[in-house]
Enzyme design. Structure first.
Site, PDB file in Angstrom:
ATOM      1  N   TRP A 212       0.829  -1.211   0.000  1.00  0.00           N
ATOM      2  CA  TRP A 212       0.000   0.000   0.000  1.00  0.00           C
ATOM      3  C   TRP A 212       0.857   1.252   0.000  1.00  0.00           C
ATOM      4  O   TRP A 212       0.664   2.157  -0.810  1.00  0.00           O
ATOM      5  CB  TRP A 212      -0.936   0.034   1.215  1.00  0.00           C
ATOM      6  CG  TRP A 212      -1.756   1.310   1.214  1.00  0.00           C
ATOM      7  CD1 TRP A 212      -2.947   1.512   0.581  1.00  0.00           C
ATOM      8  CD2 TRP A 212      -1.399   2.572   1.816  1.00  0.00           C
ATOM      9  NE1 TRP A 212      -3.365   2.823   0.764  1.00  0.00           N
ATOM     10  CE2 TRP A 212      -2.433   3.495   1.512  1.00  0.00           C
ATOM     11  CE3 TRP A 212      -0.316   3.011   2.569  1.00  0.00           C
ATOM     12  CZ2 TRP A 212      -2.421   4.815   1.951  1.00  0.00           C
ATOM     13  CZ3 TRP A 212      -0.291   4.342   3.000  1.00  0.00           C
ATOM     14  CH2 TRP A 212      -1.326   5.220   2.701  1.00  0.00           C
TER      15      TRP A 212
ATOM     16  N   TYR B 245       1.041   3.905  -3.052  1.00  0.00           N
ATOM     17  CA  TYR B 245       0.596   5.292  -2.874  1.00  0.00           C
ATOM     18  C   TYR B 245       1.704   6.270  -3.242  1.00  0.00           C
ATOM     19  O   TYR B 245       1.464   7.284  -3.905  1.00  0.00           O
ATOM     20  CB  TYR B 245       0.147   5.517  -1.428  1.00  0.00           C
ATOM     21  CG  TYR B 245      -0.343   6.918  -1.152  1.00  0.00           C
ATOM     22  CD1 TYR B 245      -1.640   7.295  -1.483  1.00  0.00           C
ATOM     23  CD2 TYR B 245       0.491   7.875  -0.576  1.00  0.00           C
ATOM     24  CE1 TYR B 245      -2.097   8.591  -1.237  1.00  0.00           C
ATOM     25  CE2 TYR B 245       0.051   9.165  -0.324  1.00  0.00           C
ATOM     26  CZ  TYR B 245      -1.249   9.522  -0.654  1.00  0.00           C
ATOM     27  OH  TYR B 245      -1.698  10.801  -0.415  1.00  0.00           O
TER      28      TYR B 245
ATOM     29  N   ASP C 271      -6.062  -0.620  -0.180  1.00  0.00           N
ATOM     30  CA  ASP C 271      -6.489   0.610   0.489  1.00  0.00           C
ATOM     31  C   ASP C 271      -7.898   0.439   1.051  1.00  0.00           C
ATOM     32  O   ASP C 271      -8.815  -0.023   0.355  1.00  0.00           O
ATOM     33  CB  ASP C 271      -6.458   1.770  -0.511  1.00  0.00           C
ATOM     34  CG  ASP C 271      -6.870   3.079   0.127  1.00  0.00           C
ATOM     35  OD1 ASP C 271      -6.007   3.722   0.737  1.00  0.00           O
ATOM     36  OD2 ASP C 271      -8.061   3.446   0.014  1.00  0.00           O
TER      37      ASP C 271
END
Length: 495
Positions: free
Chosen positions: A428, A432, A448
């Site tokens: 994650w 990101y 997410d």
């Protein structure tokens, strides 16, 4: 003419004056020696008299000069360079960031991991010009902007734009625009379009063009919800923030308007103008092709209604990849509001004051802490659990030492792989960071929580693996799909 451009298609675009293709190519007219953007209001020339080129630099290299009516160098940039992670795409992004002016062609090649000769050969093969010609076109664009929007002496304009001498500056302006610097300034002044230089030396107001549609409200809401105290703020329809730039600090105020975003830039060193503009464009995803994105995602039965509600949704980028990486780690396992608070405390404690012309920036603003400063801290000095503090320091150390680079030339796949080698950074966080720091259009954050929650509301698989498989149908625009899913959750909560 390069093999990547279909001349018949390009000519049809020019005849229709379709502004969506401004910046994606230029057309050059052999009978006048001028090159224009596709939407130029001048009469469309005969097909036999037209040549098409992928960049202004290519047209300049072929002996054409820029149209002073449509200003092709002021068009949005080509979305192709943000889509591509190959050598040419990465090189074009770094050239736009001013790497050649700072480090030379050798420095650019080293950053990309190739020899200068191989880089030159690849650019010539695809664009018809080498890195020096691309940098020259960039300098000419910055110089024209300063000539027309400020009252700076031409010697200062030449220096700020990156020219080595006044003679080189004068020669380039004459060759590219078929006019002297004095004539360009007089012409712009006579039309009433010259903008005063804001509030003092180093302050410049510019228009940042984009392609319609543009969902500024959603983008500003995203940035506002995550605005770091002392570094960023959203007031009304204006987003303000400080900037860490190669030659000093700066501040920018960005306000959406019809067909453009107004940018009020205050810079400690005007040599950073081109870099600041390019980074603001990347932050707001202004070079995207929203029609192509919306057409692809809008045809999906699940995403179609979301796209219809928010046409022109953009993927928020970054003005500093290292800053986004630090903020991503701060956001691990906490709410957006909590991450914002922690980042603000770090900025207040370790960020440098935004001193411009001897005065503090707006509201005593501070520049986000450098990775060098954060790397020297101990976990006990950071306002977070020890495990996350250890991860943050390891990340900042890798960035400070140059073992990890997150800038316009970074391959997103390489970035995600390198990030996950650091302790405490999983898929994650790495995804990101890649989505925002590299501007990659095809990153999907299946793990997410907000994405999974929105997916469940839409009847999609809510497990990371199942959602990943489903999202393959949204390639190559999965980053935009993530934004639509986040936006749908926000809309649902506010309704």
């Amino acid at each position: 003419m390069t093999a990547l451009l279909d001349p018949d298609f390009c000519y049809r675009v020019a005849r229709s004056r379709d502004a969506r293709f401004d910046g994606q190519f230029v057309l050059a007219v052999t009978s006048t020696g001028i090159y224009c953007r596709p939407s130029c209001p001048a009469m469309t020339p005969k097909r036999a008299n037209v040549r098409f080129y992928p960049t202004p630099a290519t047209a300049q290299g072929a002996g054409f000069r820029a149209c002073l009516r449509c200003l092709p160098d002021a068009a949005p940039g080509s979305p192709d360079w943000n889509l591509r992670a190959d050598l040419v795409g990465r090189a074009m992004r770094l050239v736009g960031d001013g790497v050649i002016e700072r480090d030379g062609v050798t420095g650019l090649a080293e950053r990309l991991g190739y020899s200068a000769r191989h880089l030159h050969r690849q650019l010539i093969a695809e664009l018809g010009v080498g890195p020096l010609a691309l940098a020259r076109a960039r300098r000419a664009q910055i110089a024209r902007t300063l000539i027309e929007t400020t009252t700076l002496p031409f010697a200062e304009v030449a220096f700020a734009a990156g020219f080595n001498s006044i003679r080189q500056f004068n020669d380039t302006i004459r060759e590219v625009f078929a006019a002297t610097p004095s004539a360009l300034r007089a012409k712009r002044r006579s039309t009433g379009s010259q903008v005063a230089s804001g509030g003092g030396p180093g302050t410049i107001t510019l228009r940042l063009a984009y392609r319609e549609p543009f969902d500024a409200a959603a983008l500003w809401a995203f940035l506002g919800a995550r605005a770091v105290p002392h570094v960023e703020e959203v007031e009304g329809d204006t987003y303000r923030r400080t900037l860490r730039l190669p030659h000093g600090v700066g501040t920018v105020a960005l306000t959406p308007a019809a067909g453009h975003v107004r940018a009020d830039l205050t810079l400690a060193d005007l040599r950073d103008l081109g870099t600041a503009v390019q980074r603001c464009r990347r932050l707001l995803d202004l070079d995207a092709d929203p029609m192509a994105v919306d057409a692809a995602l809008g045809a999906d039965p699940v995403l179609g209604p979301l796209v219809a509600d928010h046409p022109g949704l953009r993927v928020p980028g970054a003005v500093d990849g290292a800053e986004i990486a630090v903020r991503a780690v701060l956001g691990q396992q906490v709410s957006v509001a909590a991450a914002r608070t922690i980042a603000g405390r770090l900025a207040e404690a370790y960020g440098e004051p935004a001193l411009l012309d001897g005065h503090d920036g707006p509201a005593g603003a501070r520049v986000f802490p450098s990775v060098d400063a954060l790397a020297e801290l101990t976990p006990a000095a950071l306002p977070m659990p020890t495990s996350r503090a250890t991860t943050l320091i390891a990340l900042c150390t890798a960035l400070a030492d140059g073992d990890l680079v997150l800038d316009a030339g970074t391959d997103p796949e390489d970035a995600m792989a390198a990030l996950q080698e650091l302790p405490g950074i999983g898929p994650w966080t790495a995804g990101y960071i890649a989505l925002r720091a590299t501007g990659a259009p095809d990153v999907f954050l299946s793990g997410d929580l907000g994405v999974r929650r929105a997916a469940a509301h839409l009847g999609l698989p809510d497990s990371p693996r199942g959602l990943d498989e489903w999202a393959n149908r949204w390639r190559p625009w999965r980053s935009y799909a993530v934004l639509h899913l986040w936006r749908s959750e926000s809309d649902a909560l506010s309704s």
